[in-house]
Scaffold this motif. Sequence first.
Motif, PDB file in Angstrom:
ATOM      1  N   PHE A  20     -34.583 -11.456 -16.923  1.00 16.53           N
ATOM      2  CA  PHE A  20     -34.255 -10.935 -17.501  1.00 16.53           C
ATOM      3  C   PHE A  20     -34.581 -10.905 -18.945  1.00 16.53           C
ATOM      4  O   PHE A  20     -34.245 -10.171 -19.752  1.00 16.53           O
ATOM      5  CB  PHE A  20     -32.525 -10.250 -17.646  1.00 16.53           C
ATOM      6  N   VAL A  21     -34.258 -12.673 -19.573  1.00 18.85           N
ATOM      7  CA  VAL A  21     -34.593 -12.888 -20.439  1.00 18.85           C
ATOM      8  C   VAL A  21     -35.982 -13.004 -21.453  1.00 18.85           C
ATOM      9  O   VAL A  21     -36.542 -11.967 -21.674  1.00 18.85           O
ATOM     10  CB  VAL A  21     -33.872 -14.425 -20.749  1.00 18.85           C
ATOM     11  N   THR A  34     -29.227 -17.268  -9.428  1.00 17.91           N
ATOM     12  CA  THR A  34     -28.078 -16.537 -10.096  1.00 17.91           C
ATOM     13  C   THR A  34     -29.013 -17.005 -11.519  1.00 17.91           C
ATOM     14  O   THR A  34     -29.751 -15.964 -12.666  1.00 17.91           O
ATOM     15  CB  THR A  34     -26.905 -16.823 -10.615  1.00 17.91           C
ATOM     16  N   LEU A  35     -29.553 -18.310 -11.363  1.00 16.78           N
ATOM     17  CA  LEU A  35     -30.160 -18.199 -13.034  1.00 16.78           C
ATOM     18  C   LEU A  35     -31.491 -17.876 -12.649  1.00 16.78           C
ATOM     19  O   LEU A  35     -32.173 -17.457 -14.060  1.00 16.78           O
ATOM     20  CB  LEU A  35     -31.044 -19.717 -12.967  1.00 16.78           C
ATOM     21  N   MET A  45     -32.897 -14.766 -11.821  1.00 15.92           N
ATOM     22  CA  MET A  45     -31.939 -13.328 -12.340  1.00 15.92           C
ATOM     23  C   MET A  45     -32.053 -13.036 -13.913  1.00 15.92           C
ATOM     24  O   MET A  45     -32.478 -12.801 -14.493  1.00 15.92           O
ATOM     25  CB  MET A  45     -31.349 -12.937 -11.801  1.00 15.92           C
ATOM     26  N   GLY A  46     -31.277 -14.585 -14.650  1.00 15.92           N
ATOM     27  CA  GLY A  46     -31.074 -14.830 -16.120  1.00 15.92           C
ATOM     28  C   GLY A  46     -32.237 -14.907 -16.743  1.00 15.92           C
ATOM     29  O   GLY A  46     -32.945 -14.319 -17.482  1.00 15.92           O
ATOM     30  N   ILE A  47     -32.914 -15.699 -16.021  1.00 16.04           N
ATOM     31  CA  ILE A  47     -34.909 -15.975 -16.973  1.00 16.04           C
ATOM     32  C   ILE A  47     -35.205 -14.559 -16.261  1.00 16.04           C
ATOM     33  O   ILE A  47     -36.448 -14.766 -17.757  1.00 16.04           O
ATOM     34  CB  ILE A  47     -35.562 -17.221 -15.955  1.00 16.04           C
TER      35      ILE A  47
END
Length: 380
Positions: A98-99, A91-92, A94-96
């Motif tokens: 995408f940013v 989860t973390l 994928m967020g990183i």
Amino acid sequence: MTNGRDHRIDFFRGLALIFIFWDHVPANPFAQLTLRNFGFSDAAEVFVFLAGYAAVLAYGRVAQRDGYVVACLRILRRTWVLYVAHIFLLTLLMGIVFVANNHVETRDMVREMGLEYFVGNPQQALADELLLRFKPNLTDPLPLYILLMGALPLILPILLRNAALAIGLSIALYLMVPLLGWNLRAYEGGGYWYFNPVAWQLIFVLGGAFALHTQRAPIAKNPIRPIWQQPLFLVAAAYLLMAGVITVLWKFPDVHNALLPTALAELIYPISKTDLSPVRLLHFLALAYVVAKMLPTSLYWLDNWPVQQTCRMGRYSLEIFCLGVLLAPLADMANALADDAWQMRVITALLGLGLMLLLSNWLELNKRLGSPKAARMVEV
């Protein structure tokens, strides 16, 4: 070994975590210092071998002291912790990514990290993530570790009763890879597991068997011959030297093709990491044997500050591994935004290492503050 914990294992596991982080950052200059540049195997073999060593050493003692059922319950509890950590890590990550992808215009980091499947089919990707079938780049070792730990209740009793039988069964399973092509499927259209658990279980079992051997090995009564007079050591060292030369020659294809005999090239290539090619397996075993033979018998070398810090990272291997996975795309983003200047590559590599050290020290401090002795001191 102190308080039942072998700090030499912590040291090599910490070193493997550093190498894994550096290898995960593209064009990182410090990646030229890692194991993969000097032989057929790399830090992944070290990590899995030591995972098996530590797991069998810890839960084998529990099984002998408290019984097999208690050991199984603790193994399954640890497996659950690993599984939850894997979900949060994805989860973390994928967020990183995408940013980072929104800030880096010169590259498609979503594609490079293997997240197109999630972008195109998020619901199925989440389901496959829970089933350990969807594994973006950099995260593959953790699902393998989860699967091996989940299988440990089946492996442990055989290892404790007859290690030779356990190794024999493990080798037989390993041979199913080249003979029958066994592997686990990833998500639909995603091929197979990058770390084939049918093959890599052998490294894990060998690590566990070695842990039991070190506990049961009798003290030698006769003087041990110098290592340069031990044939097995010389053979292992010669193999490491040959592998190192071949690996260095990969950087010079013309020289490599001219010097390497065709028969030898056909014998060793392709060197598959996914299926743990025999030359990789033999290289790691030779490396482990040579290092074990050359380690000082005294433990004074563990007392200096850099070694102690590396041991501390190895002691909290799960947390440090997860942090390294998250730091790798951040370092890659920073490097890309700085036009991949070598100064920035050095800074991000060292900064990432510093953050890993900081986390391990914080975890150690937190553990000490939570100990009963510390609690009594606070109460006073």
